[in-house]
Design a protein around this motif. Structure first.
Motif, PDB file in Angstrom:
ATOM      1  N   TRP A  78       0.837  -1.215   0.000  1.00  0.00           N
ATOM      2  CA  TRP A  78       0.000   0.000   0.000  1.00  0.00           C
ATOM      3  C   TRP A  78       0.865   1.255   0.000  1.00  0.00           C
ATOM      4  N   PHE A  79       0.497   2.195  -0.816  1.00  0.00           N
ATOM      5  CA  PHE A  79       1.049   3.543  -0.707  1.00  0.00           C
ATOM      6  C   PHE A  79       0.049   4.507  -1.328  1.00  0.00           C
ATOM      7  N   MET A  80       0.149   5.766  -0.947  1.00  0.00           N
ATOM      8  CA  MET A  80      -0.769   6.795  -1.427  1.00  0.00           C
ATOM      9  C   MET A  80       0.035   7.855  -2.177  1.00  0.00           C
ATOM     10  N   ASP A  81      -0.279   8.001  -3.448  1.00  0.00           N
ATOM     11  CA  ASP A  81       0.395   9.016  -4.264  1.00  0.00           C
ATOM     12  C   ASP A  81       0.034  10.411  -3.774  1.00  0.00           C
ATOM     13  N   LEU A  82       1.013  11.296  -3.816  1.00  0.00           N
ATOM     14  CA  LEU A  82       0.807  12.689  -3.431  1.00  0.00           C
ATOM     15  C   LEU A  82       1.181  13.594  -4.604  1.00  0.00           C
ATOM     16  N   SER A  83       0.324  14.540  -4.875  1.00  0.00           N
ATOM     17  CA  SER A  83       0.667  15.556  -5.868  1.00  0.00           C
ATOM     18  C   SER A  83       1.493  16.637  -5.186  1.00  0.00           C
ATOM     19  N   GLU A  84       2.038  17.551  -5.959  1.00  0.00           N
ATOM     20  CA  GLU A  84       2.797  18.649  -5.367  1.00  0.00           C
ATOM     21  C   GLU A  84       1.901  19.501  -4.469  1.00  0.00           C
ATOM     22  N   ASP A  85       0.620  19.655  -4.861  1.00  0.00           N
ATOM     23  CA  ASP A  85      -0.313  20.407  -4.023  1.00  0.00           C
ATOM     24  C   ASP A  85      -0.563  19.701  -2.688  1.00  0.00           C
ATOM     25  N   ASP A 134       9.832  20.174   5.473  1.00  0.00           N
ATOM     26  CA  ASP A 134      10.776  19.663   4.478  1.00  0.00           C
ATOM     27  C   ASP A 134      11.150  18.209   4.729  1.00  0.00           C
ATOM     28  N   PHE A 135      11.309  17.832   6.011  1.00  0.00           N
ATOM     29  CA  PHE A 135      11.754  16.464   6.278  1.00  0.00           C
ATOM     30  C   PHE A 135      10.681  15.445   5.892  1.00  0.00           C
ATOM     31  N   VAL A 136       9.405  15.832   5.960  1.00  0.00           N
ATOM     32  CA  VAL A 136       8.341  14.915   5.557  1.00  0.00           C
ATOM     33  C   VAL A 136       8.278  14.814   4.038  1.00  0.00           C
ATOM     34  N   THR A 137       8.377  15.943   3.348  1.00  0.00           N
ATOM     35  CA  THR A 137       8.348  15.890   1.878  1.00  0.00           C
ATOM     36  C   THR A 137       9.560  15.131   1.351  1.00  0.00           C
ATOM     37  N   ALA A 138      10.726  15.303   1.986  1.00  0.00           N
ATOM     38  CA  ALA A 138      11.923  14.565   1.553  1.00  0.00           C
ATOM     39  C   ALA A 138      11.720  13.070   1.739  1.00  0.00           C
ATOM     40  N   ALA A 139      11.136  12.673   2.873  1.00  0.00           N
ATOM     41  CA  ALA A 139      10.887  11.252   3.120  1.00  0.00           C
ATOM     42  C   ALA A 139       9.855  10.706   2.133  1.00  0.00           C
ATOM     43  N   ALA A 140       8.836  11.517   1.795  1.00  0.00           N
ATOM     44  CA  ALA A 140       7.817  11.082   0.842  1.00  0.00           C
ATOM     45  C   ALA A 140       8.405  10.907  -0.553  1.00  0.00           C
ATOM     46  N   ARG A 141       9.312  11.812  -0.930  1.00  0.00           N
ATOM     47  CA  ARG A 141       9.964  11.676  -2.248  1.00  0.00           C
ATOM     48  C   ARG A 141      10.865  10.438  -2.283  1.00  0.00           C
ATOM     49  N   ALA A 142      11.599  10.206  -1.182  1.00  0.00           N
ATOM     50  CA  ALA A 142      12.463   9.030  -1.124  1.00  0.00           C
ATOM     51  C   ALA A 142      11.639   7.744  -1.182  1.00  0.00           C
ATOM     52  N   GLU A 197      11.653   4.616  -3.965  1.00  0.00           N
ATOM     53  CA  GLU A 197      11.762   3.194  -3.633  1.00  0.00           C
ATOM     54  C   GLU A 197      10.610   2.399  -4.239  1.00  0.00           C
ATOM     55  N   LYS A 198       9.404   3.002  -4.236  1.00  0.00           N
ATOM     56  CA  LYS A 198       8.229   2.316  -4.797  1.00  0.00           C
ATOM     57  C   LYS A 198       8.145   2.444  -6.323  1.00  0.00           C
ATOM     58  N   GLU A 199       9.095   3.189  -6.900  1.00  0.00           N
ATOM     59  CA  GLU A 199       9.095   3.446  -8.346  1.00  0.00           C
ATOM     60  C   GLU A 199       7.790   4.094  -8.779  1.00  0.00           C
ATOM     61  N   ALA A 200       7.303   5.002  -7.937  1.00  0.00           N
ATOM     62  CA  ALA A 200       6.081   5.742  -8.225  1.00  0.00           C
ATOM     63  C   ALA A 200       6.415   6.985  -9.047  1.00  0.00           C
ATOM     64  N   ALA A 201       5.382   7.654  -9.537  1.00  0.00           N
ATOM     65  CA  ALA A 201       5.594   8.826 -10.386  1.00  0.00           C
ATOM     66  C   ALA A 201       6.081  10.033  -9.587  1.00  0.00           C
ATOM     67  N   GLY A 202       5.828  10.026  -8.285  1.00  0.00           N
ATOM     68  CA  GLY A 202       6.205  11.167  -7.449  1.00  0.00           C
ATOM     69  C   GLY A 202       6.243  10.765  -5.994  1.00  0.00           C
ATOM     70  N   PRO A 203       6.095  11.716  -5.096  1.00  0.00           N
ATOM     71  CA  PRO A 203       6.129  11.396  -3.670  1.00  0.00           C
ATOM     72  C   PRO A 203       4.934  10.547  -3.252  1.00  0.00           C
ATOM     73  N   VAL A 204       5.148   9.730  -2.210  1.00  0.00           N
ATOM     74  CA  VAL A 204       4.075   8.870  -1.704  1.00  0.00           C
ATOM     75  C   VAL A 204       4.133   8.835  -0.183  1.00  0.00           C
ATOM     76  N   VAL A 205       3.021   8.463   0.418  1.00  0.00           N
ATOM     77  CA  VAL A 205       2.970   8.084   1.827  1.00  0.00           C
ATOM     78  C   VAL A 205       2.876   6.568   1.887  1.00  0.00           C
ATOM     79  N   THR A 206       3.730   5.952   2.672  1.00  0.00           N
ATOM     80  CA  THR A 206       3.684   4.500   2.869  1.00  0.00           C
ATOM     81  C   THR A 206       3.210   4.204   4.283  1.00  0.00           C
ATOM     82  N   LEU A 207       3.155   2.931   4.620  1.00  0.00           N
ATOM     83  CA  LEU A 207       2.737   2.523   5.949  1.00  0.00           C
ATOM     84  C   LEU A 207       3.923   2.328   6.887  1.00  0.00           C
TER      85      LEU A 207
END
Length: 671
Positions: A181-188, A195-203, A207-217
């Motif tokens: 499971w992961f949730m894609d996040l747009s820039e909005d 910054d530390f949360v957006t950096a972790a979401a981008r990383a 790792e998930k090979e998603a199109a952009g930042p995501v939230v994982t579990l």
């Protein structure tokens, strides 16, 4: 070719040669090791010599060396760096190992020899540690069903084998839900996040090979997202996914597994003559009985619930000021609690986090161990099972003590949570061996990696377990390190957390990631002042989980664990906006194995002692008082399970503590 797992390891400190081990090596290595262990057990059971401590108990201690080696390597990588091949091996190994150890505990000739030594114990002139090992060995056989026969014996073997399969399935289902499971996040969607949360979401997105930042579990990502995202709809979606782990239907659903597990545990206890599984399990712990556990938890529940309800009113008012009507929901609590902490304590997690660099917190944990116990840490350049891992040689006065391995970052191949394990435990028999100890955590990657304050506490917690392993100084491996009562094992780990809060430790090691400047004095004061912030929430979510665990096992097994969970929470008056820390379908402590079943309370039982134990330092010369440190090592950290846990604490402190120290430590009653 020689199997690299079974061959002599020509490596520094006899560390497993991970760079030469392939997944295909594990099954043949296990087959050889099991056969070797069977032969060793047969030689002990069938010996024509009269049974003695040496040819029975010490022989059992010496047996299984190859098996320990294989399992030490396999379960290290299976938990921290899994893949489909390793998951398949784990499913195959679980019933195989359960059958193997059931066969040993059911060996009538072997048990007769153990029993003969036990009956003759008064005439054997054994040391205190030898008497303890004999008692534990005999008790272990009895509790494993060695005295059973006929249909009861056969059924016990079936139950153990099935429970092993169920525990593995539960773990792998949970890992699959967390990994997939992961949730894609747009820039909005990133608006308002530090910054530390957006950096972790981008990383995480990379790792998930998603199109952009995501939230994982991963807890280190989803919790700060819940704290800082102003988007209530996204918080709700993330929270619902978090609490639905193991309950999503389909092949990874754990609810039927929980039902069957509880039923089999109850049957296992009944076969051994116990009224409930909790009565069976707690017999060997400090608590001794379900009633004593329930009494402790309920003493804490009432003030914790009162605090949480008062906090909920404040957070609800804050939410309504934002124009949101209706009740405070679980996905709102972290967000408004973080805003409240910033308002009341002027403490901003985003401003605090750059001062909590992972590398500096590792240094801090090492420095405290040096001041307390004289340990020194030298980095090692050795092959390990994953590039994220790092290792140190631990020495004291120039003498080798242990190898310590840290595996700190979250990844899809690693199960959630944090843990400490020993690939090799300390012992002096049948040969002297120094421990190889691993701390595994799930922190978000970054450059540099930054921790939350809770992350930093986790690091110190797991390192407290590591110290228990590294400073062990016993003869027999079966009582080495953390081989103690479950409700005592968390004492060293929870006690070590206190050194993170020592002002001089934070003043030295909490330095800014960009400027290198130490944490400002006013921020340090705020951090320590806010240490008990939101303890109503944290205590309620924990105690609710512990009480549900106890209810599952203290009485007939529930036919519907989810209904039983709901019943317990309703009886407690569980606040609407707080969920259990571990709901049944993802309660790995309880259902991934027997470790914490009926025993999740043990963190709080140990906390009663750790608050009192740290007070012993404060009453003496302070956090680094050398006499108290020496007593802690001598009576607790070095002794493992060689003596009864209550006796060890009495030797250190002179008395047993009451619950008041815990309540004061959590700020639930006036100090």
């Amino acid at each position: 070719m020689t199997n690299p797992i079974l061959a002599d390891w020509q490596t520094p400190f006899d560390i497993a040669p991970f760079d030469r081990i392939a997944d295909s090596d594990f099954a043949p290595a296990l087959e050889v090791a099991l056969a070797e262990h069977r032969a060793e057990i047969a030689a002990i059971a069938d010996s024509p010599e009269a049974p003695t401590f040496a040819n029975v108990i010490e022989a059992l201690e010496a047996a299984g060396g190859a098996l320990d080696r294989v399992l030490g390597v396999f379960f290290t990588v299976a938990g921290a760096d899994s893949n489909p091949a390793r998951e398949e091996l784990q499913r195959a190994f679980s019933p195989q190992l359960a059958a193997h150890f059931s066969e040993i505990s059911a060996n009538k000739a072997l048990f007769a020899r153990v029993a003969a030594v036990w009956e003759a114990r008064a005439d054997l002139e054994l040391s205190d540690e030898q008497q303890r090992v004999l008692m534990l060995t005999h008790r272990g056989f009895v509790r494993a069903g060695a005295a059973l026969s006929g249909e009861a014996e056969a059924r016990m073997k079936e139950i153990k084998a099935r429970l092993a399969v169920l525990g593995t399935e539960f773990t792998q289902n949970l890992l699959a839900d967390e990994r997939d499971w992961f949730m894609d996040l747009s820039e909005d969607d990133l608006e308002g996040l530090p910054d530390f949360v957006t950096a972790a979401a981008r990383a995480a997105g990379q790792e998930k090979e998603a199109a952009g930042p995501v939230v994982t579990l991963s807890r280190s990502l989803i919790v700060p997202f819940l704290q800082f995202s102003p988007r209530r709809d996204l918080r709700e979606r993330a929270y619902r996914a978090w609490v639905a782990r193991g309950a999503n239907g389909g092949k990874t659903d754990n609810r039927a597994i929980a039902t069957e597990t509880l039923t089999l545990r109850q049957e296992r206890a009944a076969l051994l003559g116990y009224d409930s599984f909790a009565a069976y399990k707690l017999e060997t712990e400090m608590a001794r009985s379900p009633d004593r556990v329930r009494d402790l938890l309920m003493q804490v529940w009432a003030p914790a619930r009162a605090r949480a309800e008062a906090d909920a009113e404040v957070l609800t008012a804050m939410m309504q000021e934002d124009g949101i009507n209706g009740p405070l929901e679980p996905w709102d609590w972290h967000y408004y609690a973080a805003r409240r902490r910033k308002a009341e304590h002027d403490l901003d997690e985003a401003a605090l986090k750059p001062y909590l660099q992972l590398d500096r917190m590792i240094e801090a944990s090492f420095a405290c161990a040096n001041r307390l116990f004289g340990l020194e840490f030298r980095p090692l350049d050795i092959a390990l099972y994953h590039p994220d891992c790092r290792a140190w040689e631990v020495t004291r006065d120039g003498r080798h003590v242990a190898v310590f391995i840290g595996d700190y970052f979250a990844r899809g191949s690693k199960r959630s949570g944090a843990w400490c394990s020993a690939m090799r435990a300390q012992a002096k028999f049948p040969r002297t061996q120094a421990p190889v100890v691993i701390n595994v955590c799930n922190f978000a990657k970054g450059d540099p990696a930054l921790l939350s304050y809770d992350d930093a506490r986790t690091l110190f917690h797991e390192f407290g377990h590591a110290l228990h392993q590294m400073l062990s100084d016993v003869t027999y491996e079966s009582v080495s390190g953390t081989s103690v009562a479950r409700d005592f094992v968390e004492l060293p780990s929870q006690l070590y957390e206190h050194w993170l809060e020592v002002p001089e430790v934070l003043a030295e090691f909490a330095t800014h990631a960009e400027t290198g400047a130490p944490m400002p004095a006013e921020m340090l004061e705020k951090v320590l002042g806010a240490a008990n912030f939101d303890q109503g929430f944290q205590t309620v979510e924990y105690v609710a989980s512990a009480l549900v665990d106890l209810a599952f096992h203290d009485g007939p097994a529930p036919s519907d664990p989810m209904a039983k969970q709901a019943e317990v929470l309703a009886e407690l008056g569980m606040p609407h906006a707080i969920g259990m820390r571990h709901a049944t379908p993802h309660f790995a402590h309880v259902f991934a194995g027997d470790g914490y079943s009926s025993g999740y309370y043990s963190y709080m039982w140990s906390e009663v002692m750790d608050a009192d134990a740290f007070a012993a330092f404060e009453e003496a010369g302070g956090a680094f008082d050398p006499d108290r440190a020496e007593a802690l090592e001598r009576h607790i950290l070095s002794t493992g399970g060689s003596r009864d846990a209550e006796d060890l604490y009495l030797a250190f402190r002179g008395r047993l503590p009451g619950v008041e120290a815990l309540l004061k430590g959590r700020g639930l009653i006036a100090a």
